[in-house]
Design an enzyme around this catalytic site. Structure first.
Site, PDB file in Angstrom:
ATOM      1  N   GLU A  14      -9.200  -4.977  -9.443  1.00  0.00           N
ATOM      2  CA  GLU A  14      -9.774  -4.277  -8.282  1.00  0.00           C
ATOM      3  C   GLU A  14     -10.118  -2.863  -8.699  1.00  0.00           C
ATOM      4  OE1 GLU A  14      -6.867  -3.748  -5.144  1.00  0.00           O
ATOM      5  OE2 GLU A  14      -5.238  -3.633  -6.598  1.00  0.00           O
ATOM      6  N   LYS A  49       0.848  -1.203   0.000  1.00  0.00           N
ATOM      7  CA  LYS A  49       0.000   0.000   0.000  1.00  0.00           C
ATOM      8  C   LYS A  49       0.884   1.255   0.000  1.00  0.00           C
ATOM      9  CE  LYS A  49      -4.332   1.661   2.064  1.00  0.00           C
ATOM     10  NZ  LYS A  49      -5.182   1.412   0.875  1.00  0.00           N
TER      11      LYS A  49
END
Length: 287
Positions: A182, A149
């Site tokens: 995603e 992330k």
């Protein structure tokens, strides 16, 4: 009282919060981040977010700026000083300040840390969920380590802008095989014709969504069948329902993909039930 930010050991007014021009997070995206949902002034899904933060930092070989216990105290104090009950907490941890160069600094430098807090109008978000949102699709063009992330989000930002310009709330990335990976800031789900929930497995180097993980726990407890298998945009349109998950969106119904209605083109009962169950779990386990 104005907004307060935490920057490298100090609480400062939001408008006066700054980082050094040679902070590697600013210059090289050499940093990671986490976002917690706030319910009743408490951090939702704490274990999942801390675990993912530690993993992301480990993958980039950036040390934790402090212990998990100390960081929890700082996060809570930032929330308290901002007097926010329902909202989001943003945490960014970078390698630190060093003379610009692509390789890591020869001598270790202290990691940089920034925390901000923002309010969320829960009534507005519930109204948005009840109405449902549209998504668009866009070719997958991100680097191969989306499981970390990092703050390197330019492709995500461009995808979000494209979605905004087309009246959509999210963009779904589609890989070379035609499967949805995603969303730009969320995980993607559909409800098959037989009621099975489908979402891509995280072995595809997609982000290991914390909200996704918690919802999987809820689904297991509810006895709902889940198939961690990719789907195409066409399969999403043909599905009974679709939705996205994330700390900001929670569980948010999707009613159209590229302007084609999903199922009947209205918010379905599964997504709304799962939204309620997730929020109940998040509120009950927040710290």
């Amino acid at each position: 009282m104005g907004r307060i930010a935490y920057v490298n050991g100090q609480f400062v007014r939001h408008g006066q919060a700054v980082v050094h021009i040679e902070d590697r997070g600013y210059q090289l995206a050499d940093a990671v981040y986490e976002v917690w949902a706030l319910f009743g002034g408490k951090l939702a899904d704490p274990e999942g977010h801390f675990a993912r933060l530690e993993r992301s930092l480990g993958e980039l070989r950036i040390p934790m700026p402090m212990s998990r216990e100390a960081l929890t105290i700082v996060l809570r104090e930032t929330v308290r000083q901002n007097r926010v009950s329902e909202g989001l907490v943003y945490l960014q941890v970078g390698r630190g300040v060093a003379t610009r160069g692509h390789a890591f600094p020869d001598e270790p430098v202290p990691p940089s840390i920034v925390i901000t807090v923002s309010s969320v109008d829960r009534a507005a978000t519930e109204a948005k969920a009840a109405k449902g949102v549209k998504v668009i699709t866009t070719p997958e063009n991100r680097w191969g380590r989306c499981d970390i992330k990092t703050v390197g989000l330019l492709p995500n930002a461009l995808a979000k802008q494209a979605a905004k310009e087309r009246g959509a709330a999210e963009a779904w990335f589609v890989d070379d095989l035609g499967f949805v990976t995603e969303g730009a800031s969320s995980n993607a789900w559909i409800v098959d014709s037989d009621g099975t929930l489908r979402t891509r497995d995280t072995n595809a180097n997609i982000l290991r969504g914390v909200t996704r993980h918690t919802l999987l726990d809820v689904l297991r407890e509810e006895g709902v069948k889940v198939d961690e298998r990719p789907f195409t945009p066409a399969e999403a349109v043909d599905a009974k329902e679709a939705f996205i998950t994330g700390a900001g969106s929670l569980v948010l119904p999707v009613i159209a993909v590229d302007d084609k209605p999903v199922g009947d083109g209205v918010v379905g009962p599964v997504a709304m039930k799962l939204r309620r169950l997730y929020i109940e779990r998040a509120r009950a386990t927040a710290i």
